[in-house]
Design an enzyme around this catalytic site. Sequence first.
Site, PDB file in Angstrom:
ATOM      1  CD  GLU A 252      -2.926  -1.226   0.526  1.00  0.00           C
ATOM      2  OE1 GLU A 252      -3.183  -0.224  -0.179  1.00  0.00           O
ATOM      3  OE2 GLU A 252      -3.600  -2.265   0.476  1.00  0.00           O
ATOM      4  CB  CYS A 286      -1.690   6.873   1.630  1.00  0.00           C
ATOM      5  SG  CYS A 286      -3.042   6.011   2.409  1.00  0.00           S
TER       6      CYS A 286
HETATM    7  P1  NAD Z   1       8.484   4.895   4.640  1.00  0.00           P
HETATM    8  O1  NAD Z   1       8.374   4.086   3.409  1.00  0.00           O
HETATM    9  O2  NAD Z   1       9.656   5.768   4.820  1.00  0.00           O
HETATM   10  O3  NAD Z   1       8.458   3.956   5.929  1.00  0.00           O
HETATM   11  C1  NAD Z   1       7.445   2.986   6.104  1.00  0.00           C
HETATM   12  C2  NAD Z   1       7.985   1.861   6.962  1.00  0.00           C
HETATM   13  O4  NAD Z   1       9.016   1.200   6.250  1.00  0.00           O
HETATM   14  C3  NAD Z   1       8.593   2.310   8.285  1.00  0.00           C
HETATM   15  O5  NAD Z   1       8.240   1.392   9.296  1.00  0.00           O
HETATM   16  C4  NAD Z   1      10.074   2.251   8.005  1.00  0.00           C
HETATM   17  O6  NAD Z   1      10.843   2.041   9.158  1.00  0.00           O
HETATM   18  C5  NAD Z   1      10.149   1.046   7.089  1.00  0.00           C
HETATM   19  N1  NAD Z   1      11.364   0.973   6.258  1.00  0.00           N
HETATM   20  C6  NAD Z   1      12.131   1.978   5.820  1.00  0.00           C
HETATM   21  N2  NAD Z   1      13.188   1.480   5.125  1.00  0.00           N
HETATM   22  C7  NAD Z   1      13.064   0.141   5.120  1.00  0.00           C
HETATM   23  C8  NAD Z   1      13.822  -0.920   4.556  1.00  0.00           C
HETATM   24  N3  NAD Z   1      14.935  -0.709   3.872  1.00  0.00           N
HETATM   25  N4  NAD Z   1      13.376  -2.173   4.732  1.00  0.00           N
HETATM   26  C9  NAD Z   1      12.249  -2.417   5.413  1.00  0.00           C
HETATM   27  N5  NAD Z   1      11.501  -1.464   6.004  1.00  0.00           N
HETATM   28  C10 NAD Z   1      11.891  -0.191   5.843  1.00  0.00           C
HETATM   29  O7  NAD Z   1       7.121   5.698   4.711  1.00  0.00           O
HETATM   30  P2  NAD Z   1       6.624   6.689   5.849  1.00  0.00           P
HETATM   31  O8  NAD Z   1       7.379   7.967   5.665  1.00  0.00           O
HETATM   32  O9  NAD Z   1       6.623   6.036   7.165  1.00  0.00           O
HETATM   33  O10 NAD Z   1       5.084   6.868   5.434  1.00  0.00           O
HETATM   34  C11 NAD Z   1       4.669   7.723   4.459  1.00  0.00           C
HETATM   35  C12 NAD Z   1       4.340   6.993   3.179  1.00  0.00           C
HETATM   36  O11 NAD Z   1       3.415   5.933   3.412  1.00  0.00           O
HETATM   37  C13 NAD Z   1       3.655   7.883   2.182  1.00  0.00           C
HETATM   38  O12 NAD Z   1       4.231   7.727   0.918  1.00  0.00           O
HETATM   39  C14 NAD Z   1       2.224   7.406   2.160  1.00  0.00           C
HETATM   40  O13 NAD Z   1       1.519   7.644   1.002  1.00  0.00           O
HETATM   41  C15 NAD Z   1       2.361   5.967   2.456  1.00  0.00           C
HETATM   42  N6  NAD Z   1       1.118   5.433   3.046  1.00  0.00           N
HETATM   43  C16 NAD Z   1       0.307   4.658   2.261  1.00  0.00           C
HETATM   44  C17 NAD Z   1      -0.885   4.161   2.772  1.00  0.00           C
HETATM   45  C18 NAD Z   1      -1.805   3.300   1.932  1.00  0.00           C
HETATM   46  O14 NAD Z   1      -2.710   2.692   2.475  1.00  0.00           O
HETATM   47  N7  NAD Z   1      -1.596   3.202   0.636  1.00  0.00           N
HETATM   48  C19 NAD Z   1      -1.239   4.448   4.089  1.00  0.00           C
HETATM   49  C20 NAD Z   1      -0.394   5.238   4.860  1.00  0.00           C
HETATM   50  C21 NAD Z   1       0.794   5.723   4.318  1.00  0.00           C
END
Ligand code: NAD
Length: 491
Positions: A252, A286
């Site tokens: 997502e 999102c």
């Molecule tokens: P992010 O991708 O930076 O982080 C998300 C998660 O991934 C965190 O727990 C982070 O620690 C982890 N992560 C980071 N690097 C990683 C790696 N190398 N391996 C595994 N895990 C890793 O995103 P964010 O800044 O926390 O959230 C914002 C983003 O999330 C926005 O782009 C938003 O659109 C999206 N989002 C989407 C939905 C949806 O339902 N489509 C819902 C909420 C947020």
Amino acid sequence: MRSELYIDGSWKAASDGRTLEVVNPATEEVIHHIAAATAEDVDLAVKAARRAFDTDGWPRTSGAERARYLRAIAAGIRARQAEIARLETIDNGKPFPEADWDIADAAGCFDFYAGLAEQLDSNPEEPIALADARFTSKAVREPIGVAGAIIPWNYPLLMASWKVAPALAAGCTVVLKPAEVTSLTALELAAIADEVGLPPGVLNIVTGAGSVAGQAIIDHKGVDKLAFTGSGPVGSKIMAAAARDIKRISLELGGKSPFVVFDDSDIEKAVEWILFGIFWNQGQVCSATSRVLVQEGLYEPLLKRLIEETNRIRIGDGLADGVLLGPLVSKKQYDQVIAAIEAARSAGATLACGGRRPEGFEKGYYLRPTVLTDVPLDSAAWVEEIFGPVVCMRSFKTEAEAVELANDSRLGLAAAVMSADDARAERVAKAFRAGIVWINCSQPTFTEAPWGGYKQSGIGRELGRWGLDNYLETKQITKYVSEDPWGWYIK
Ligand code: NAD
């Protein structure tokens, strides 16, 4: 406030003793520390989840039994709703009433999947009609195995619930990593699961950095399924890691969702839904409708009303009464959003309101809600997700032009349309290339309905019965029932 990792039914510090700071975004104060899991800790969590799945029998429990745990977790969340909502507000910054709504929704999610777990008992198999009468066949659904769930910071407990509830309902075991900046409520979920007696290893919660703990989950060979919500770039890494071991995935990711408003719309209703579509949760949503397209005749009067109402939004600490816009989640996010606004202005956009820190706020990651006009179609502000309280406004002439502008994006999470003409609204809803479409509103989200994106906004669907499918494999069992010998080798 809890600070340790929850692994195999016990609380433990990180193996190297390291911690991460917990900062209240309303005050910038360090209010707590949580464990920063290492790859070694993740390995322990995955091994516990494997044992719970492979030998301890969680996948062989009945749906009714799993439903009892899920309902007990829902009740445990509700019993502490206000306290958990307060934790969410001081961790994430969102206004308390929003946090309270999230926590209620999280409890509802566990109840909903309890119902689906019970249905797995009543429909354990689906007969398959074969053209060849010498065989009978049936399809059965079985849990995938160990699910590694990684979630973002914008709806901390709710995102955890969207993954943990269907995974447990299906009979999977889980290793969950919350976002490093918002882990407090996930640890409360672990505490509640522990209180209701969920068997050790079935749910493990490891807090820590994405590049360490997150990476260790996606690389671990003991994980069968990766369920991720977050940004596109991390989503790509997860897909690449999953490809190495052919892990199942659901993603997502982000959005840049359009809201098309036709000139037959009620202006006050349109303004209210535009505000809700972009300023709810400080725009860190999102599915936020961050590109608003308004039909020519309505554009100027609507923009005037939108700016008036935007300037009236009460900003402040999420715990204060009447606040509708809290601080952004972190300094990093605040700096990114400010930079995106500056880049938009350099590209030629006009700042109609907001764009800076509100008066009287020296501490906290506060940003005035922002309306941009004249945003060039090829600028980052129009094309890329800003993930903050920033809306781009634009006018259009015809329905065809609106649909073309709306769909001109590599992302396709959500879209909204408003019109007094129902046939037109339905037509546009079908023309949108997006997984979630709202008519005459923007953002209301229901546990029963599928959630997920087209194009680069993701793969798979969460919520509803689709959310359960994410954690199930389909097996065919085919039986030879003829008395006749097969007669291929032995005549
Ligand atoms: P992010 O991708 O930076 O982080 C998300 C998660 O991934 C965190 O727990 C982070 O620690 C982890 N992560 C980071 N690097 C990683 C790696 N190398 N391996 C595994 N895990 C890793 O995103 P964010 O800044 O926390 O959230 C914002 C983003 O999330 C926005 O782009 C938003 O659109 C999206 N989002 C989407 C939905 C949806 O339902 N489509 C819902 C909420 C947020």
